[in-house]
Enzyme design. Structure first.
Site, PDB file in Angstrom:
ATOM      1  N   TYR A 104      70.919  37.226 -23.310  1.00  0.00           N
ATOM      2  CA  TYR A 104      70.387  36.017 -23.982  1.00  0.00           C
ATOM      3  C   TYR A 104      70.698  36.094 -25.415  1.00  0.00           C
ATOM      4  O   TYR A 104      70.145  37.202 -26.175  1.00  0.00           O
ATOM      5  CB  TYR A 104      69.055  35.699 -23.738  1.00  0.00           C
ATOM      6  N   LYS A 202      61.048  29.491 -17.708  1.00  0.00           N
ATOM      7  CA  LYS A 202      62.053  29.176 -16.857  1.00  0.00           C
ATOM      8  C   LYS A 202      61.544  28.873 -15.581  1.00  0.00           C
ATOM      9  O   LYS A 202      60.479  28.106 -15.260  1.00  0.00           O
ATOM     10  CB  LYS A 202      63.075  30.520 -16.916  1.00  0.00           C
TER      11      LYS A 202
HETATM   12  N1  PLP Z   1      65.306  35.761 -21.825  1.00  0.00           N
HETATM   13  C1  PLP Z   1      66.142  35.138 -21.249  1.00  0.00           C
HETATM   14  C2  PLP Z   1      67.136  35.683 -20.203  1.00  0.00           C
HETATM   15  C3  PLP Z   1      66.289  33.867 -21.513  1.00  0.00           C
HETATM   16  O1  PLP Z   1      67.016  33.057 -20.991  1.00  0.00           O
HETATM   17  C4  PLP Z   1      65.568  33.266 -22.637  1.00  0.00           C
HETATM   18  C5  PLP Z   1      65.578  31.873 -22.927  1.00  0.00           C
HETATM   19  O2  PLP Z   1      66.380  31.281 -22.618  1.00  0.00           O
HETATM   20  C6  PLP Z   1      64.550  33.981 -23.220  1.00  0.00           C
HETATM   21  C7  PLP Z   1      64.303  35.358 -22.880  1.00  0.00           C
HETATM   22  C8  PLP Z   1      63.440  33.524 -24.249  1.00  0.00           C
HETATM   23  O3  PLP Z   1      62.477  32.736 -23.611  1.00  0.00           O
HETATM   24  P1  PLP Z   1      61.698  31.633 -24.335  1.00  0.00           P
HETATM   25  O4  PLP Z   1      62.792  30.563 -24.654  1.00  0.00           O
HETATM   26  O5  PLP Z   1      60.705  31.427 -23.484  1.00  0.00           O
HETATM   27  O6  PLP Z   1      61.189  32.058 -25.633  1.00  0.00           O
END
Ligand code: PLP
Length: 379
Positions: A104, A202
């Protein structure tokens, strides 16, 4: 009952929660930031002083997540990124870390900036490449190895047992971002990981209406866990009670949603793989996927909602396909009940994401409707 309960039962019954004050089967939402003392100045509830760290609903959500994850303890944060930041902030200033490449983009970007600012030696490696992973761990002897599996948006699958053995061999810890796998499909702690992280924004939240992050630990006595808990308490990266309440509500249907999303995603992946106007499909549930054997070993009940599809042509063709979709919403994020499509190259143009790649998050709609929507959009 002494019988060990299955995730579907733990989730549906919110761990057996009954509100002792009202008898309600749903937990109350208590927004108070502060909690009273009696006339002798003793706390009415010794575990409730101030809501920066004391919240019944947050504790309930954390205990449910810990149980589903097979963890000793879990802590919630206001977003996935806040959870990742709390983990990395707990490292010593001269630490060495090995982080999976091509994950990500928000994680990669923040970790690079943070390690630079804090003089932490950062090595990025394609962790799904066993030889490269072995070389990175033995060469850099990291305090922390950070893996994301399946990865976003490449859906690379890393062998967690191997990763744990390697990093433990040099005295380090393994942390796994298991967002795309959910606590239902994969249990990284049982495979040797020390800490599991999720963007609960998510699939755990699942309705695209809350931001949250979670860290869950195998050994609650581990020094890094005390550092994380102290940092959260003192620095205040806490989730609000309404978000925690929404999470508890969401967790009740998590196993059902994950089962349906995974079945739908597999149907979509199979249809896309057979489509003449698709060059490549990345989904760990497909036997043709490089990481399928590992995913089949370390995921049970499905392969999650996330897949990527490379359509024939370049950016213009991919954007045209996205533009013709009628059911998939053109929006970022993943793991919600509604299906989403994203052109990641538009978001991160300089990171090597193919211009013709569309990332799909498959929801809980009818699989036939979703496949038909993609087929009409591909033309
Ligand atoms: N990890 C993954 C695999 C993600 O897809 C995301 C966000 O898209 C995050 C971490 C970060 O999460 P957040 O958007 O809740 O801060």
């Amino acid at each position: 009952m002494t019988r060990k309960l299955h995730p579907a039962t733990i989730a549906a019954q919110a761990g057996g929660f009954i509100d002792s004050a009202s008898g309600g089967v749903v937990p109350p939402l208590q927004p108070s930031t502060t909690f009273v003392r009696d006339t002798t100045y003793a706390l009415v509830r010794p575990d409730n002083i101030y809501s920066r760290d004391d919240s019944d609903i947050t504790r309930l959500a954390e205990s449910l997540l810990a149980e589903l994850e097979g963890a000793s303890e879990a802590r919630l944060f206001p977003s996935g990124m806040a959870a990742i930041a709390a983990l990395f902030r707990a490292l010593p200033a001269d630490a060495r870390v090995v982080v999976q490449s091509g994950i990500y983009w928000g994680t990669t970007k923040w970790v690079r900036d943070f390690c630079d600012r804090r003089d932490i030696a950062l090595t990025e490696v394609d962790a799904a490449d066993e030889k490269a992973l072995k070389a990175a761990v033995s060469g850099h002897r990291p305090h922390l190895l950070f893996i994301e599996t399946p990865s976003n948006p490449w859906l690379k699958t890393t062998d967690l047992e191997l990763a744990a053995e390697l990093v433990h061999g040099v005295g380090g810890l393994l942390a796994v971002d298991s967002t795309a796998a959910t606590p239902i499909l994969s249990q990284p702690l049982a495979l040797g990981a020390d800490i599991v992280m999720h963007s609960a924004t998510k699939a755990i939240g699942g309705h695209s209406d809350l931001l949250a992050g979670v860290l869950a630990v195998k050994d609650a006595e581990a020094p890094i866990w005390s550092a994380i808990k102290t940092d959260r308490h003192d620095a205040g990266a806490v989730i609000g009670p309404f978000e925690a309440w929404l999470l508890v509500r969401s967790i009740r249907t998590l196993p059902l949603r994950v089962e349906r999303m995974s079945a739908n995603a597999l149907a979509v992946a199979q249809a896309m793989e057979a489509h003449a106007k698709v060059d490549a499909v990345f989904y760990p549930g497909l036997p043709s996927h490089d990481g399928h054997a590992i995913a089949a070993r370390q995921m049970t009940g499905g392969f999650g909602p996330l897949l990527s599809v490379c359509v024939q042509g370049g950016a213009a063709e991919a954007l045209a396909v996205a533009g013709r979709l009628q059911l998939f919403h053109r929006a970022t994020s993943l793991g919600g009940v509604e299906s989403l499509v994203e052109h990641r190259h538009t978001i991160e143009p300089h990171t090597g994401i193919p211009e013709n790649l569309l990332r799909l998050s498959v929801g809980i709609e009818d699989a036939g409707d979703l496949v038909a929507d993609l087929e009409q959009a591909l033309g």
